[in-house]
Design a protein around this motif. Structure first.
Motif, mmCIF file in Angstrom:
data_model
loop_
_atom_site.group_PDB
_atom_site.id
_atom_site.type_symbol
_atom_site.label_atom_id
_atom_site.label_comp_id
_atom_site.label_asym_id
_atom_site.label_seq_id
_atom_site.Cartn_x
_atom_site.Cartn_y
_atom_site.Cartn_z
ATOM 1 N N TYR A 1 2.275 -25.342 42.459
ATOM 2 C CA TYR A 1 2.034 -25.362 41.006
ATOM 3 C C TYR A 1 0.571 -25.631 40.703
ATOM 4 O O TYR A 1 -0.056 -24.934 39.887
ATOM 5 N N ARG A 2 -0.021 -26.621 41.373
ATOM 6 C CA ARG A 2 -1.437 -26.938 41.130
ATOM 7 C C ARG A 2 -2.330 -25.772 41.540
ATOM 8 O O ARG A 2 -3.341 -25.485 40.881
ATOM 9 N N CYS B 1 -2.110 -23.085 38.827
ATOM 10 C CA CYS B 1 -2.862 -23.532 37.645
ATOM 11 C C CYS B 1 -4.364 -23.403 37.877
ATOM 12 O O CYS B 1 -5.111 -22.948 36.999
ATOM 13 N N ASP C 1 -5.477 -19.659 37.915
ATOM 14 C CA ASP C 1 -5.342 -18.981 36.619
ATOM 15 C C ASP C 1 -5.981 -19.732 35.456
ATOM 16 O O ASP C 1 -5.920 -19.271 34.314
ATOM 17 N N HIS D 1 -5.159 -22.779 34.206
ATOM 18 C CA HIS D 1 -4.254 -23.586 33.388
ATOM 19 C C HIS D 1 -4.478 -25.073 33.668
ATOM 20 O O HIS D 1 -4.878 -25.462 34.770
ATOM 21 N N THR D 2 -4.194 -25.890 32.691
ATOM 22 C CA THR D 2 -4.215 -27.340 32.894
ATOM 23 C C THR D 2 -2.842 -27.776 33.375
ATOM 24 O O THR D 2 -1.837 -27.557 32.686
ATOM 25 N N PRO D 3 -2.744 -28.358 34.567
ATOM 26 C CA PRO D 3 -1.419 -28.773 35.055
ATOM 27 C C PRO D 3 -0.827 -29.889 34.206
ATOM 28 O O PRO D 3 -1.518 -30.863 33.891
ATOM 29 N N VAL E 1 4.531 -20.383 34.078
ATOM 30 C CA VAL E 1 3.842 -20.880 35.275
ATOM 31 C C VAL E 1 4.857 -21.419 36.273
ATOM 32 O O VAL E 1 4.802 -21.125 37.477
#
Length: 318
Positions: free
Chosen positions: A200-201, A204, A207, A209-211, A229
């Protein structure tokens, strides 16, 4: 006749049961943190069952890690065990220690029809190896062999620590982020409970994104609720598991099928069955046709490790 006891010992919990008439009885779960040693936990179990020290004749314990010699140090908890001291303390005639995925593989021989789901249709070829693979606290991998005559062999190994296989520029980007975070990237670093937040991290980071999710449970729930996500995390996880499982099939010639075990995948079973697993499992270039007819099952049985310890006990001391 004395009773037989089996145990499946993990990092957090130790599961114990009596093994009688080829079945488990009186299953109890004890937190390893509550006891100073496996002997202490078993003493409590015996008391709960109204049994005394000396009532148990044979014990088989499923343990995480390579098994050899008299001393064993548990991988994910504070326990240590000496076979000699164990038998003396509990007045046990025979103690058998088996690798946890040896036990898990042997447990596949006693599955009931309602304890697995079909992921890939197929027919297992007789007397060919089967792969047993399971994301959980780590990634376990074993090989099951049918020896005929109702006897089985399970080959333990450390296949969860092979390198994570990559097959696209996107995966290379994710791998690079994970490598920057932890160094060497094994299959287990992605394909485990702790691997879900790691993947997941990475997504993020790649791409932008803020986790906002930090546990396997939160990521799984978000993915099943449609968070884009988290959906990609679950699908990438499934794709990588397919690739690792397929690699093991090619390595061992496992036309006897693949059993997917462990605590992670059953939490998103329907998603997994419809994920990219199937394509990545058999996407092996010139060897892709090799996978036609190889069945894959998702195992939902709750105590396969305990059952496998019972099978190991039977085969060792029958």
């Amino acid at each position: 006749m004395k009773l037989a006891l089996v145990g499946d010992i993990g990092g957090t919990n130790a599961r114990f049961a009596l093994w009688q008439d080829q079945e488990l009885h009186s299953i109890r779960v004890h937190a390893t943190a509550d006891h100073s040693s496996p002997e202490a936990a078993i003493m409590v179990y015996l008391k709960e069952e109204g049994l005394q020290i000396g009532d148990i004749g044979a014990v088989c314990l499923s343990v995480a890690g390579p098994v050899s010699g008299d001393e064993f140090k548990f991988t994910n908890n504070h326990w240590r065990l000496s076979k000699t001291a164990f038998c003396k303390t509990l007045q046990v005639d025979n103690l058998l220690l088996v690798n946890d995925f040896t036990a898990m593989a042997l447990g596949m021989t006693r599955l009931k029809p309602d304890e697995f789901r079909v992921v890939c249709e197929g027919t297992p070829e007789a007397f060919r190896p089967a792969v047993v693979i399971g994301p959980g606290t780590g990634l376990g991998v074993g090989t099951l062999l049918d020896l005929g005559g109702g006897r089985w062999a399970a080959l333990p190994g450390e296949g969860g620590h092979v390198d994570l296989p990559l097959s696209s520029p996107r995966e290379t980007q994710l791998w690079q982020h994970i490598h920057n975070e932890i160094g060497h990237v094994s299959a287990e670093t992605a394909l485990s409970g702790a691997g879900l937040p790691r993947v997941y991290r990475a997504i993020c980071a790649v791409d932008g994104h803020t986790p906002v999710l930090d546990t396997p449970e939160a990521i799984t729930a978000a993915g099943l609720a449609g968070d884009p996500v988290a959906v990609e995390v679950l699908n990438q996880f499934s794709i990588w598991l397919g690739r690792v499982a397929g690699n093991n099939v090619l390595t061992t010639g496992a036309r006897g099928g693949v059993y997917i075990v462990g605590g992670v995948i059953p939490r998103f079973a329907d998603f997994f069955i419809n994920s990219g697993f199937t394509k990545s499992f058999s996407d092996k270039g010139c060897m892709s046709d090799y996978f036609k007819g190889i069945p894959v099952w998702l195992v939902t049985a709750p105590y396969s490790g305990l059952t496998g310890a019972g099978v190991a006990l039977e085969q060792a001391f029958a």
